[in-house]
Design a protein around this motif. Structure first.
Motif, PDB file in Angstrom:
ATOM      1  N   LYS A   1       0.817  -1.218   0.000  1.00 42.00           N
ATOM      2  CA  LYS A   1       0.000   0.000   0.000  1.00 42.00           C
ATOM      3  C   LYS A   1       0.847   1.262   0.000  1.00 42.00           C
ATOM      4  CE  LYS A   1      -3.084   2.399   3.263  1.00 42.00           C
ATOM      5  NZ  LYS A   1      -3.898   2.235   4.490  1.00 42.00           N
ATOM      6  N   TYR A   2       1.823   1.332   0.885  1.00 38.78           N
ATOM      7  CA  TYR A   2       2.621   2.556   0.981  1.00 38.78           C
ATOM      8  C   TYR A   2       3.821   2.556   0.042  1.00 38.78           C
ATOM      9  CZ  TYR A   2      -0.118   4.223   4.913  1.00 38.78           C
ATOM     10  OH  TYR A   2      -1.152   4.680   5.694  1.00 38.78           O
ATOM     11  N   ALA A   3       4.297   1.373  -0.345  1.00 39.14           N
ATOM     12  CA  ALA A   3       5.461   1.324  -1.237  1.00 39.14           C
ATOM     13  C   ALA A   3       5.097   1.606  -2.690  1.00 39.14           C
ATOM     14  CB  ALA A   3       6.155  -0.029  -1.129  1.00 39.14           C
ATOM     15  N   ILE A   4       3.829   1.388  -3.060  1.00 36.02           N
ATOM     16  CA  ILE A   4       3.435   1.589  -4.452  1.00 36.02           C
ATOM     17  C   ILE A   4       3.230   3.066  -4.766  1.00 36.02           C
ATOM     18  CG2 ILE A   4       0.925   1.416  -4.176  1.00 36.02           C
ATOM     19  CD1 ILE A   4       0.857  -0.286  -6.724  1.00 36.02           C
ATOM     20  N   ILE A   5       2.907   3.874  -3.751  1.00 37.22           N
ATOM     21  CA  ILE A   5       2.588   5.280  -3.994  1.00 37.22           C
ATOM     22  C   ILE A   5       3.747   6.035  -4.658  1.00 37.22           C
ATOM     23  CG2 ILE A   5       1.965   7.469  -2.888  1.00 37.22           C
ATOM     24  CD1 ILE A   5       0.379   5.891  -0.840  1.00 37.22           C
ATOM     25  N   PRO A   6       4.997   5.906  -4.157  1.00 35.78           N
ATOM     26  CA  PRO A   6       6.086   6.645  -4.812  1.00 35.78           C
ATOM     27  C   PRO A   6       6.392   6.161  -6.230  1.00 35.78           C
ATOM     28  CG  PRO A   6       6.715   5.952  -2.597  1.00 35.78           C
ATOM     29  CD  PRO A   6       5.463   5.219  -2.942  1.00 35.78           C
ATOM     30  N   GLN A   7       5.965   4.944  -6.569  1.00 32.51           N
ATOM     31  CA  GLN A   7       6.210   4.453  -7.921  1.00 32.51           C
ATOM     32  C   GLN A   7       5.232   5.039  -8.936  1.00 32.51           C
ATOM     33  OE1 GLN A   7       7.026  -0.038  -6.627  1.00 32.51           O
ATOM     34  NE2 GLN A   7       7.682   0.333  -8.724  1.00 32.51           N
ATOM     35  N   HIS A   8       4.072   5.454  -8.471  1.00 35.08           N
ATOM     36  CA  HIS A   8       3.048   5.958  -9.391  1.00 35.08           C
ATOM     37  C   HIS A   8       2.873   7.473  -9.348  1.00 35.08           C
ATOM     38  CE1 HIS A   8       0.846   1.814  -9.681  1.00 35.08           C
ATOM     39  NE2 HIS A   8       1.895   1.882 -10.468  1.00 35.08           N
ATOM     40  N   LEU A   9       3.314   8.105  -8.248  1.00 33.05           N
ATOM     41  CA  LEU A   9       3.139   9.550  -8.124  1.00 33.05           C
ATOM     42  C   LEU A   9       4.475  10.272  -8.228  1.00 33.05           C
ATOM     43  CD1 LEU A   9       0.535   9.868  -5.203  1.00 33.05           C
ATOM     44  CD2 LEU A   9       0.143   9.487  -7.645  1.00 33.05           C
ATOM     45  N   LYS A  10       4.397  11.504  -8.726  1.00 32.48           N
ATOM     46  CA  LYS A  10       5.585  12.351  -8.736  1.00 32.48           C
ATOM     47  C   LYS A  10       5.902  12.771  -7.313  1.00 32.48           C
ATOM     48  CE  LYS A  10       4.203  14.201 -13.238  1.00 32.48           C
ATOM     49  NZ  LYS A  10       3.765  15.414 -13.968  1.00 32.48           N
ATOM     50  N   ARG A  11       7.148  13.190  -7.097  1.00 30.74           N
ATOM     51  CA  ARG A  11       7.548  13.600  -5.741  1.00 30.74           C
ATOM     52  C   ARG A  11       6.672  14.750  -5.237  1.00 30.74           C
ATOM     53  NH1 ARG A  11      11.685  16.661  -2.942  1.00 30.74           N
ATOM     54  NH2 ARG A  11      12.425  15.431  -1.167  1.00 30.74           N
ATOM     55  N   SER A  12       6.302  15.649  -6.147  1.00 31.81           N
ATOM     56  CA  SER A  12       5.462  16.786  -5.747  1.00 31.81           C
ATOM     57  C   SER A  12       4.031  16.367  -5.416  1.00 31.81           C
ATOM     58  CB  SER A  12       5.438  17.840  -6.856  1.00 31.81           C
ATOM     59  OG  SER A  12       4.896  17.295  -8.054  1.00 31.81           O
ATOM     60  N   GLU A  13       3.651  15.127  -5.778  1.00 25.46           N
ATOM     61  CA  GLU A  13       2.300  14.633  -5.508  1.00 25.46           C
ATOM     62  C   GLU A  13       2.232  13.728  -4.273  1.00 25.46           C
ATOM     63  OE1 GLU A  13       0.534  14.271 -10.051  1.00 25.46           O
ATOM     64  OE2 GLU A  13       1.849  12.683  -9.297  1.00 25.46           O
ATOM     65  N   LEU A  14       3.393  13.402  -3.711  1.00 22.17           N
ATOM     66  CA  LEU A  14       3.423  12.428  -2.626  1.00 22.17           C
ATOM     67  C   LEU A  14       2.627  12.882  -1.408  1.00 22.17           C
ATOM     68  CD1 LEU A  14       7.066  10.975  -2.496  1.00 22.17           C
ATOM     69  CD2 LEU A  14       4.946   9.816  -3.151  1.00 22.17           C
ATOM     70  N   ILE A  15       2.794  14.137  -1.025  1.00 22.35           N
ATOM     71  CA  ILE A  15       2.120  14.609   0.187  1.00 22.35           C
ATOM     72  C   ILE A  15       0.605  14.602  -0.019  1.00 22.35           C
ATOM     73  CG2 ILE A  15       2.057  17.098  -0.268  1.00 22.35           C
ATOM     74  CD1 ILE A  15       3.299  15.682   3.000  1.00 22.35           C
ATOM     75  N   GLY A  16       0.145  14.997  -1.215  1.00 18.55           N
ATOM     76  CA  GLY A  16      -1.287  14.988  -1.506  1.00 18.55           C
ATOM     77  C   GLY A  16      -1.832  13.579  -1.591  1.00 18.55           C
TER      78      GLY A  16
ATOM     79  N   GLN B   1       8.596   7.185   2.727  1.00 18.88           N
ATOM     80  CA  GLN B   1       8.539   6.750   1.335  1.00 18.88           C
ATOM     81  C   GLN B   1       9.626   7.414   0.501  1.00 18.88           C
ATOM     82  OE1 GLN B   1       4.612   8.021   0.387  1.00 18.88           O
ATOM     83  NE2 GLN B   1       3.603   6.198   1.161  1.00 18.88           N
ATOM     84  N   ASP B   2       9.807   8.719   0.725  1.00 23.99           N
ATOM     85  CA  ASP B   2      10.722   9.496  -0.109  1.00 23.99           C
ATOM     86  C   ASP B   2      12.185   9.160   0.169  1.00 23.99           C
ATOM     87  OD1 ASP B   2      11.231  11.760  -1.992  1.00 23.99           O
ATOM     88  OD2 ASP B   2      12.132  12.661  -0.204  1.00 23.99           O
ATOM     89  N   ARG B   3      12.525   8.922   1.427  1.00 26.51           N
ATOM     90  CA  ARG B   3      13.935   8.756   1.786  1.00 26.51           C
ATOM     91  C   ARG B   3      14.393   7.305   1.857  1.00 26.51           C
ATOM     92  NH1 ARG B   3      15.302  13.549   6.205  1.00 26.51           N
ATOM     93  NH2 ARG B   3      14.380  15.254   4.976  1.00 26.51           N
ATOM     94  N   SER B   4      13.467   6.372   1.839  1.00 24.55           N
ATOM     95  CA  SER B   4      13.863   4.965   1.896  1.00 24.55           C
ATOM     96  C   SER B   4      14.502   4.547   0.584  1.00 24.55           C
ATOM     97  CB  SER B   4      12.645   4.076   2.170  1.00 24.55           C
ATOM     98  OG  SER B   4      12.097   4.345   3.430  1.00 24.55           O
ATOM     99  N   ASP B   5      15.478   3.679   0.683  1.00 22.66           N
ATOM    100  CA  ASP B   5      16.079   3.077  -0.503  1.00 22.66           C
ATOM    101  C   ASP B   5      14.987   2.299  -1.239  1.00 22.66           C
ATOM    102  OD1 ASP B   5      17.437   1.588  -2.387  1.00 22.66           O
ATOM    103  OD2 ASP B   5      18.946   0.816  -0.997  1.00 22.66           O
ATOM    104  N   PRO B   6      14.721   2.606  -2.518  1.00 22.38           N
ATOM    105  CA  PRO B   6      13.646   1.904  -3.233  1.00 22.38           C
ATOM    106  C   PRO B   6      13.781   0.388  -3.199  1.00 22.38           C
ATOM    107  CG  PRO B   6      14.393   3.789  -4.507  1.00 22.38           C
ATOM    108  CD  PRO B   6      15.331   3.667  -3.347  1.00 22.38           C
ATOM    109  N   ALA B   7      15.027  -0.102  -3.074  1.00 25.41           N
ATOM    110  CA  ALA B   7      15.242  -1.550  -3.078  1.00 25.41           C
ATOM    111  C   ALA B   7      14.674  -2.220  -1.838  1.00 25.41           C
ATOM    112  CB  ALA B   7      16.730  -1.856  -3.197  1.00 25.41           C
ATOM    113  N   ILE B   8      14.537  -1.478  -0.730  1.00 27.02           N
ATOM    114  CA  ILE B   8      14.013  -2.065   0.508  1.00 27.02           C
ATOM    115  C   ILE B   8      12.868  -1.233   1.079  1.00 27.02           C
ATOM    116  CG2 ILE B   8      16.186  -3.210   1.117  1.00 27.02           C
ATOM    117  CD1 ILE B   8      16.667  -0.913   3.127  1.00 27.02           C
ATOM    118  N   ARG B   9      12.256  -0.400   0.252  1.00 25.44           N
ATOM    119  CA  ARG B   9      11.202   0.495   0.748  1.00 25.44           C
ATOM    120  C   ARG B   9      10.049  -0.289   1.384  1.00 25.44           C
ATOM    121  NH1 ARG B   9       9.758   3.624  -3.809  1.00 25.44           N
ATOM    122  NH2 ARG B   9      11.186   5.296  -3.200  1.00 25.44           N
TER     123      ARG B   9
END
Length: 628
Positions: A128-143, A362-370
């Motif tokens: 649920k939380y790991a998929i959000i950064p893959q589909h949204l831009k960084r500027s959309e993460l907070i929203g 989400q933003d600061r985690s290494d994507p490999a282990i997010r």
């Protein structure tokens, strides 16, 4: 994009199918769980009912301890969109078994289904939380996270109400179980259908070897997250929030019945007030942060949680018990609206607190282990919720505290936890000071900041107008900046804490401190080689007349040692503000205006070979224009 409302995401295929899927899942879990609890409570004698209700709560949480570690690894190893579809198919099967269990009247089978729902939730959480950064831009993460938190709490409340109401219609000759079955199967089916439109989210580590041992895997990821203190202590902060939330929400039914003297309808009203607060706080979080990840809102949320929690305890403790338990009797009693306001504020500040923390992880985690980091967060969330129940037993049963007193204790404990977390990660307090400054004394506009590289070494060259130039630049540029600043300014009380936390590099003239001068240049070189974004004020001092002073040659020396791109920038509108030297000395002579409209303007990057002091002076002067 930062200026666009987060609601545009609800029209996007990148977000809407996922949002609908997670909303329906949270709704369905709570329909079944609360229907089962209510049915147990009314089918059995009190002693047996209490034992089974506590067992039910434990069975739903237990899978998070057993399976979250594996769930995080699976989410990092496989496509998350496909995983969600498999999980939702599993929900349909579990739902069908749940309907059969409800019709059979077997408590054992019903509890088994609840355990299976817990397993499904444990596997869905990391995805649920790991998929959000893959589909949204960084500027959309907070929203995006704001909408998810809002939707989750609304789904929990709605599911709780629907499950409880339908469970009340399961007596002899009534059709409540049939209606429950229809709701459960419809929500599960609609959730699966929504999941089919979720775009692919490729696995970041497809060759990951899964460790099935939850203890060693959890320890491994905890150590990995501890390497980034902001992530580790954000997990602690999130888990504490879930402890607080569980403490308040668990006690609201007893608080309503035994303290207020109200009915089930009053319980629903109080729960709705808290949920509305969460929704409001989550949604305004995006607006207050201008679409960026604004950690300065976390201390605001923490302070608000403490103050509103204390107010709730005081108002609740002084509430005169109702003469009749009705909804209207409650609303007509003195203190009712104060109580509801406390709950709305508690939820609202909770939204401000929780959304930036989730987004930062989400933003600061290494994507490999997010997903694995999020799985550890879920484990600690569950652990803290168990601790919440133990605290309730300790204070309410063993120490004979009243529920309002328990609310006060939790609020004060929140203050202690917040101080601990902010002491471990001073960035939260630093960002709060920057956010408060840029939202009170200054109205800051940005222009051309997209030209600042998002990664890699670079040097900002900016005019120097006031003692808070660095704070305003740090607030405008979302990439962390290390400032090269005049040592006396670096050592100003309070600001020193901010500058030190931001790893600023103090410097003074070679004549005053030759050794410190060379150490500063070595620190600059090391920072640029590490890929940092540095900022220098090439004038070497604050302007005393509002005019741009000639640039010193120090910037050329930096570029000779470490050639990097230079971004010319200018601050407009600061001359005459409280922290500038207009009409006397800063801080001692009151300025003509207390707050100022300020613009932060960035120009095109200049290659090191062409970044001479005189050329940069002309560019910064042009960017500044006539607005001093």
């Amino acid at each position: 994009m930062a200026n666009q409302s987060q609601f545009h995401l609800l029209t996007s295929r990148r977000f809407l199918p996922f949002f609908s899927t997670q909303f329906l899942g949270a709704f369905n879990d709570n329909v079944y769980k609360n229907a089962l609890i209510v049915m147990i409570a009314f089918r059995l004698v009190e002693s047996e009912a209490n034992a089974l209700i506590n067992l039910a709560a434990g069975l739903f949480i237990l899978p998070f301890f057993l399976f979250s570690a594996s769930a995080g690894q699976i989410a990092d190893k496989y496509d998350k969109g496909r995983l969600i579809r498999w999980i939702k198919l599993g929900e349909i099967g579990i739902g069908a078994l749940g309907v059969f269990a409800l019709f059979s009247g077997s408590n054992a089978l019903c509890l088994t289904v609840l355990f299976l729902l817990g397993i499904q939730s444990a596997f869905f959480g990391p995805v649920k939380y790991a998929i959000i950064p893959q589909h949204l831009k960084r500027s959309e993460l907070i929203g995006g996270n704001a909408l998810v938190e809002m939707g989750t709490f609304v789904a929990i409340l709605t599911g709780t109400i629907v499950g409880s109401l339908l469970a009340g219609l399961t007596g002899h000759g009534q059709q409540g179980i049939l209606y429950l079955g229809l709701v459960i199967m419809s929500a599960a089916t609609l959730g699966y259908l929504a999941s089919r439109s979720i775009p692919a989210a490729p696995a970041p580590t497809p060759n990951l070897k899964i460790n099935p041992n939850p203890i060693t895997q959890t320890h491994k990821i905890l150590r990995a997250s501890a390497n980034t203190p902001s992530i580790f202590y954000s997990i602690i902060g999130i888990s504490w929030f879930w402890l607080m939330g569980a403490a308040y929400l668990t006690q609201i039914p007893s608080f309503t019945k035994n303290v207020l003297g109200g009915s089930e309808s009053v319980v629903t009203l109080l729960l709705c007030s808290f949920t509305i607060g969460i929704a409001i706080g989550s949604l305004i979080c995006e607006r207050l942060s201008s679409g960026f990840i604004e950690l300065g809102l976390v201390p605001v949320g923490a302070a608000g949680l403490t103050i509103s929690g204390i107010a709730l305890g005081i108002v609740g403790g002084n509430f005169a018990e109702l003469h009749e338990p009705s909804f209207t009797a409650f609303l007509s009693t003195d203190g009712a609206y104060s109580l509801l306001s406390c709950l709305v504020l508690l939820g609202g500040f909770g939204g401000l607190y929780i959304v930036p923390l989730y987004t930062m992880i989400q933003d600061r985690s290494d994507p490999a282990i997010r997903a694995q980091i999020i799985s550890v967060n879920n484990i600690l969330n569950a652990l803290f919720m168990v601790a919440s129940a133990l605290l309730g037993i300790l204070f309410l049963n063993m120490l004979d505290a009243t529920i309002p007193q328990f609310f006060l204790v939790i609020a004060l404990m929140n203050a202690a936890v917040a101080i601990f977390v902010f002491a471990k990660v001073p960035e939260f307090a630093m960002r709060f000071l920057i956010w408060a400054l840029s939202h009170t004394m200054y109205r800051v506009k940005h222009q051309g900041l997209e030209q600042i590289p998002t990664e890699g070494p670079a040097l900002i060259a900016c005019n120097h107008v006031s003692y808070v130039d660095a704070l305003l630049l740090a607030g405008a540029v979302r990439r962390p900046i290390r400032f090269i600043m005049y040592k006396p300014i670096y050592e100003i009380p309070i600001l020193h804490f901010v500058f030190k936390t931001g790893r600023a590099i103090p410097i003074c003239s070679k004549q005053k401190d030759p050794e410190g001068y060379e150490q500063a240049f070595q620190a600059i070189e090391d920072g640029l080689k590490d890929g940092d974004l540095l900022c220098i004020f090439p004038e070497g001092q604050l302007t005393k007349d509002g005019e741009l002073q000639p640039f010193k040659a120090g910037i050329e020396k930096i570029l000779e040692r470490t050639p990097v791109p230079v971004i010319p920038m200018a601050l407009q509108g600061l001359w005459g503000s409280f922290f500038s030297h207009k009409d006397g000395h800063a801080f001692t002579t009151l300025p003509k205006r207390f707050w100022s409209r300020v613009s932060v303007v960035a120009g095109r990057p200049v290659e090191a070979a062409g970044a001479k002091a005189e050329a940069l002076y002309r560019q910064v002067l042009g960017l500044r224009g006539e607005k001093r």
